[in-house]
Write a protein that holds these residues in place. Structure first.
Motif, PDB file in Angstrom:
ATOM      1  N   ASP A  97       0.718  -1.313   0.008  1.00  0.00           N
ATOM      2  CA  ASP A  97      -0.011  -0.019   0.042  1.00  0.00           C
ATOM      3  C   ASP A  97       0.861   1.360   0.113  1.00  0.00           C
ATOM      4  OD1 ASP A  97      -3.055  -1.015   0.295  1.00  0.00           O
ATOM      5  OD2 ASP A  97      -1.542  -2.308   1.595  1.00  0.00           O
ATOM      6  N   HIS A 108       1.154   3.057  -2.880  1.00  0.00           N
ATOM      7  CA  HIS A 108       0.321   3.978  -3.699  1.00  0.00           C
ATOM      8  C   HIS A 108       1.206   4.972  -4.454  1.00  0.00           C
ATOM      9  CE1 HIS A 108      -3.722   2.308  -2.222  1.00  0.00           C
ATOM     10  NE2 HIS A 108      -3.043   2.005  -1.365  1.00  0.00           N
ATOM     11  N   THR A 139       0.168   8.831  -6.326  1.00  0.00           N
ATOM     12  CA  THR A 139      -1.054   9.580  -5.615  1.00  0.00           C
ATOM     13  C   THR A 139      -0.331  10.752  -4.509  1.00  0.00           C
ATOM     14  OG1 THR A 139      -1.247   8.091  -3.584  1.00  0.00           O
ATOM     15  CG2 THR A 139      -2.369   7.512  -5.268  1.00  0.00           C
ATOM     16  N   CYS A 198       1.051   9.506  -1.118  1.00  0.00           N
ATOM     17  CA  CYS A 198       2.195   8.686  -0.877  1.00  0.00           C
ATOM     18  C   CYS A 198       3.230   9.213  -0.418  1.00  0.00           C
ATOM     19  CB  CYS A 198       2.373   8.096  -2.420  1.00  0.00           C
ATOM     20  SG  CYS A 198       4.293   7.119  -2.415  1.00  0.00           S
ATOM     21  N   ASP A 230      -0.834  -2.983  -4.175  1.00  0.00           N
ATOM     22  CA  ASP A 230      -1.191  -1.718  -4.186  1.00  0.00           C
ATOM     23  C   ASP A 230       0.366  -0.776  -3.981  1.00  0.00           C
ATOM     24  OD1 ASP A 230      -3.783  -2.305  -4.522  1.00  0.00           O
ATOM     25  OD2 ASP A 230      -4.289  -1.354  -2.526  1.00  0.00           O
ATOM     26  N   ASP A 287      -0.725   2.934  -7.756  1.00  0.00           N
ATOM     27  CA  ASP A 287      -2.096   3.332  -7.985  1.00  0.00           C
ATOM     28  C   ASP A 287      -2.522   3.509  -9.260  1.00  0.00           C
ATOM     29  OD1 ASP A 287      -4.762   3.918  -7.569  1.00  0.00           O
ATOM     30  OD2 ASP A 287      -4.284   4.541  -5.309  1.00  0.00           O
ATOM     31  N   HIS A 310      -5.722  -1.911  -6.225  1.00  0.00           N
ATOM     32  CA  HIS A 310      -5.116  -0.796  -7.141  1.00  0.00           C
ATOM     33  C   HIS A 310      -4.255  -0.802  -8.161  1.00  0.00           C
ATOM     34  CE1 HIS A 310      -7.127   2.614  -4.533  1.00  0.00           C
ATOM     35  NE2 HIS A 310      -7.410   1.690  -3.536  1.00  0.00           N
ATOM     36  N   ASP A 337      -7.731   9.830  -1.011  1.00  0.00           N
ATOM     37  CA  ASP A 337      -6.489  10.760  -1.409  1.00  0.00           C
ATOM     38  C   ASP A 337      -6.725  12.065  -1.040  1.00  0.00           C
ATOM     39  OD1 ASP A 337      -4.098  10.604  -2.404  1.00  0.00           O
ATOM     40  OD2 ASP A 337      -4.996  11.260  -4.457  1.00  0.00           O
ATOM     41  N   ASP A 395       0.924   0.493   5.761  1.00  0.00           N
ATOM     42  CA  ASP A 395       1.039   1.143   4.518  1.00  0.00           C
ATOM     43  C   ASP A 395       1.924   2.426   4.799  1.00  0.00           C
ATOM     44  OD1 ASP A 395      -0.614   4.293   5.246  1.00  0.00           O
ATOM     45  OD2 ASP A 395      -1.150   2.433   6.611  1.00  0.00           O
TER      46      ASP A 395
END
Length: 281
Positions: free
Chosen positions: A12, A14, A17, A20, A42, A45, A82, A139, A223
């Motif tokens: 995770d 991501h 994004t 992140c 993930d 993303d 994702h 997000d 994450d």
């Protein structure tokens, strides 16, 4: 000195994004030398991928993962929701990089089952558009939360996590997390796994779970949006690592200068992701 670790699990991240923490991910990866690196879903993303937003730090994370593989680390990329479009390429091997949907390893005589965990999420399986909308909302919440924390720090107050507060106060979210963990551990015990390792719900934890059929250890790598956590296995022991806690060697800012030829490779990779997202949507 880099810490030599048998297994590192992160999930995770991501990339692509606003939420992140790519610089922190890069700091962490620069501080370790794992024999195996498990990217448990993930990492990219693709749901929210847009070529106009992919900072150098995000590109450097990709470069670092490839560099680790080139230097002998076995990298397992396990697909999540994702980055589910990569499932088309499951069971693909590129040097030391493996793209898989799930992974089973024998670790010091014990069986470990690794997978992202979105298979247990009904909203992902049956109402994907709602899940994608929720991803965009999350997000934006993280972005707003960063602004709030900047203000709080200037006022000399501690940072505050809006999403954690919401998750902890909404009974449905707590119930979902509990159900997720129970489903994962019940299946692991039934299939005689000693460890079950997931991501997806952004809740880092290590705990032993038992039922009438037996017991197993449930682990979640958390994450790199809020918790900034990784799982590490060394000397027959799992540990949950939190970025920056008692680890001064992680604090320096990473070098984000990318040579021109690596910029060309990165741009090509971004174009490929854009085409993949466009062609598979």
């Amino acid at each position: 000195m880099k810490r030599k670790i048998e297994i590192v699990v992160i999930s995770d991240v991501h990339l692509g994004t606003y939420g992140c923490h790519a610089k922190e991910v890069l700091n962490y990866l620069n501080s370790v030398k794992p024999k195996k690196l498990i990217l448990n879903g993930d990492i990219f993303d693709i749901w929210q991928f847009r070529k106009r937003y992919f900072p150098k730090a995000h590109l450097q994370v990709i470069k670092k993962i490839v560099a680790l593989a080139a230097k002998g680390t076995r990298v397992y990329y396990l697909t999540g929701n994702h980055d589910e479009k990569l499932r088309r390429f499951s069971d693909t091997k590129m040097g030391n990089i493996y793209i898989l949907d799930k992974l089973v390893l024998n670790i010091d005589g014990k069986k470990a089952w690794f997978f992202h965990g979105d298979v247990f999420d009904a909203s992902i399986q049956h109402t994907k558009w709602i899940a994608k909308l929720g991803g965009w909302g999350y997000d934006l919440l993280i972005l707003f939360n960063r602004f709030v924390n900047v203000v709080l720090q200037k006022l000399g107050r501690e940072k505050y996590s809006l999403s954690k507060k919401i998750k902890n106060s909404v009974k449905g979210a707590v119930k979902f997390i509990n159900n997720f963990e129970k489903t994962a551990t019940d299946l692991a015990i039934e299939n005689e796994y000693d460890f079950v390792v997931c991501g997806h719900i952004h809740q880092p934890i290590i705990k032993t779970v038992s039922n009438e059929k037996g017991e197993c250890t449930y682990l979640n790598s958390g994450d790199w949006i809020e918790n900034l956590t990784a799982l590490e296995y060394n000397n027959e022991r799992w540990q949950l690592y939190t970025h920056g806690e008692g680890t001064p060697h992680l604090r320096p800012e990473p070098d984000l200068n990318v040579p021109d030829e690596e910029e060309d490779v990165s741009s090509g990779l971004l174009s490929a992701f854009a085409e993949l997202n466009k062609g598979l949507s």
